[in-house]
Design a protein around this motif. Sequence first.
Motif, PDB file in Angstrom:
ATOM      1  N   GLY A  57      45.993  42.235  32.957  1.00  0.00           N
ATOM      2  CA  GLY A  57      46.685  41.123  32.909  1.00  0.00           C
ATOM      3  C   GLY A  57      46.959  40.436  34.409  1.00  0.00           C
ATOM      4  N   PHE A  58      47.427  41.238  35.442  1.00  0.00           N
ATOM      5  CA  PHE A  58      47.337  40.461  36.752  1.00  0.00           C
ATOM      6  C   PHE A  58      46.011  39.918  37.336  1.00  0.00           C
ATOM      7  CE2 PHE A  58      50.769  43.629  38.337  1.00  0.00           C
ATOM      8  CZ  PHE A  58      51.987  43.062  37.388  1.00  0.00           C
ATOM      9  N   ALA A  59      44.953  40.459  36.958  1.00  0.00           N
ATOM     10  CA  ALA A  59      43.799  39.951  37.258  1.00  0.00           C
ATOM     11  C   ALA A  59      43.320  38.798  36.613  1.00  0.00           C
ATOM     12  CB  ALA A  59      42.511  41.130  37.094  1.00  0.00           C
ATOM     13  N   LEU A  60      43.713  38.700  35.302  1.00  0.00           N
ATOM     14  CA  LEU A  60      43.458  37.448  34.486  1.00  0.00           C
ATOM     15  C   LEU A  60      44.196  36.245  35.045  1.00  0.00           C
ATOM     16  CD1 LEU A  60      43.289  39.115  30.873  1.00  0.00           C
ATOM     17  CD2 LEU A  60      41.552  37.876  32.042  1.00  0.00           C
ATOM     18  N   TRP A  61      45.542  36.602  35.333  1.00  0.00           N
ATOM     19  CA  TRP A  61      46.279  35.536  35.544  1.00  0.00           C
ATOM     20  C   TRP A  61      45.732  34.947  37.230  1.00  0.00           C
ATOM     21  CZ3 TRP A  61      49.190  31.833  35.076  1.00  0.00           C
ATOM     22  CH2 TRP A  61      50.059  31.287  36.206  1.00  0.00           C
ATOM     23  N   ASN A  62      45.585  35.896  38.034  1.00  0.00           N
ATOM     24  CA  ASN A  62      45.115  35.418  39.356  1.00  0.00           C
ATOM     25  C   ASN A  62      43.778  34.909  39.383  1.00  0.00           C
ATOM     26  OD1 ASN A  62      47.326  36.401  40.976  1.00  0.00           O
ATOM     27  ND2 ASN A  62      46.516  38.437  40.934  1.00  0.00           N
ATOM     28  N   LEU A  63      42.837  35.280  38.426  1.00  0.00           N
ATOM     29  CA  LEU A  63      41.625  34.589  38.009  1.00  0.00           C
ATOM     30  C   LEU A  63      41.894  33.169  37.669  1.00  0.00           C
ATOM     31  CD1 LEU A  63      38.520  34.746  38.163  1.00  0.00           C
ATOM     32  CD2 LEU A  63      38.590  35.659  35.990  1.00  0.00           C
ATOM     33  N   SER A  64      42.867  32.942  36.885  1.00  0.00           N
ATOM     34  CA  SER A  64      43.209  31.878  36.206  1.00  0.00           C
ATOM     35  C   SER A  64      43.726  30.764  37.107  1.00  0.00           C
ATOM     36  CB  SER A  64      44.150  31.517  35.108  1.00  0.00           C
ATOM     37  OG  SER A  64      45.614  32.108  35.570  1.00  0.00           O
ATOM     38  N   LEU A  65      44.504  31.017  38.268  1.00  0.00           N
ATOM     39  CA  LEU A  65      44.926  30.454  39.237  1.00  0.00           C
ATOM     40  C   LEU A  65      43.908  29.897  40.109  1.00  0.00           C
ATOM     41  CD1 LEU A  65      48.148  32.239  40.191  1.00  0.00           C
ATOM     42  CD2 LEU A  65      47.931  30.098  39.064  1.00  0.00           C
ATOM     43  N   THR A  66      43.011  30.792  40.291  1.00  0.00           N
ATOM     44  CA  THR A  66      41.727  30.303  41.340  1.00  0.00           C
ATOM     45  C   THR A  66      40.976  29.264  40.602  1.00  0.00           C
ATOM     46  OG1 THR A  66      41.938  32.849  42.159  1.00  0.00           O
ATOM     47  CG2 THR A  66      39.809  31.363  42.495  1.00  0.00           C
ATOM     48  N   LEU A  67      40.724  29.758  39.182  1.00  0.00           N
ATOM     49  CA  LEU A  67      39.804  28.910  38.418  1.00  0.00           C
ATOM     50  C   LEU A  67      40.640  27.291  38.273  1.00  0.00           C
ATOM     51  CD1 LEU A  67      38.704  31.165  35.692  1.00  0.00           C
ATOM     52  CD2 LEU A  67      37.351  30.053  37.377  1.00  0.00           C
ATOM     53  N   LYS A  68      41.845  27.342  38.399  1.00  0.00           N
ATOM     54  CA  LYS A  68      42.439  26.041  38.229  1.00  0.00           C
ATOM     55  C   LYS A  68      42.620  25.234  39.399  1.00  0.00           C
ATOM     56  CE  LYS A  68      45.463  23.160  36.288  1.00  0.00           C
ATOM     57  NZ  LYS A  68      44.972  22.055  35.313  1.00  0.00           N
ATOM     58  N   ARG A  69      42.705  26.010  40.440  1.00  0.00           N
ATOM     59  CA  ARG A  69      42.629  25.226  42.036  1.00  0.00           C
ATOM     60  C   ARG A  69      40.963  24.821  42.287  1.00  0.00           C
ATOM     61  NH1 ARG A  69      44.196  28.247  47.423  1.00  0.00           N
ATOM     62  NH2 ARG A  69      46.169  27.619  46.692  1.00  0.00           N
TER      63      ARG A  69
END
Length: 108
Positions: A57-69
């Motif tokens: 879950g943490f990895a998915l969240w952090n990955l989402s923030l990176t993709l969004k940026r």
Amino acid sequence: EQALSLQRVLGNRQGESANLGNLGSIRFKQGNGQKARELYEQQLALARETGDQRSEGFALWNLSLTLKRFGQDTRALEQAESAFKMLEQLEDPLAAIVGQQINIWLGH
């Protein structure tokens, strides 16, 4: 990076996953989105391999923030929604933050 190497030598998969996430966060804050993404993807794969849902879950969240940026809005939202469902199921407090951010991204 030394901590990551040590965790690998020791065979500590949870420690390795945590260190991948930490290094990803450092690279993200330094503006190195490509390296952050690679590290989060490694963390995600390892979390799935070991069945560590919280790390997943943490990895998915952090990955989402990176993709969004970096302008990958659709994929970022998909990853965030997956993180939200997983973290909510685990009753992790981060789920509330993820849910709020999803609503912001959706304009709610």
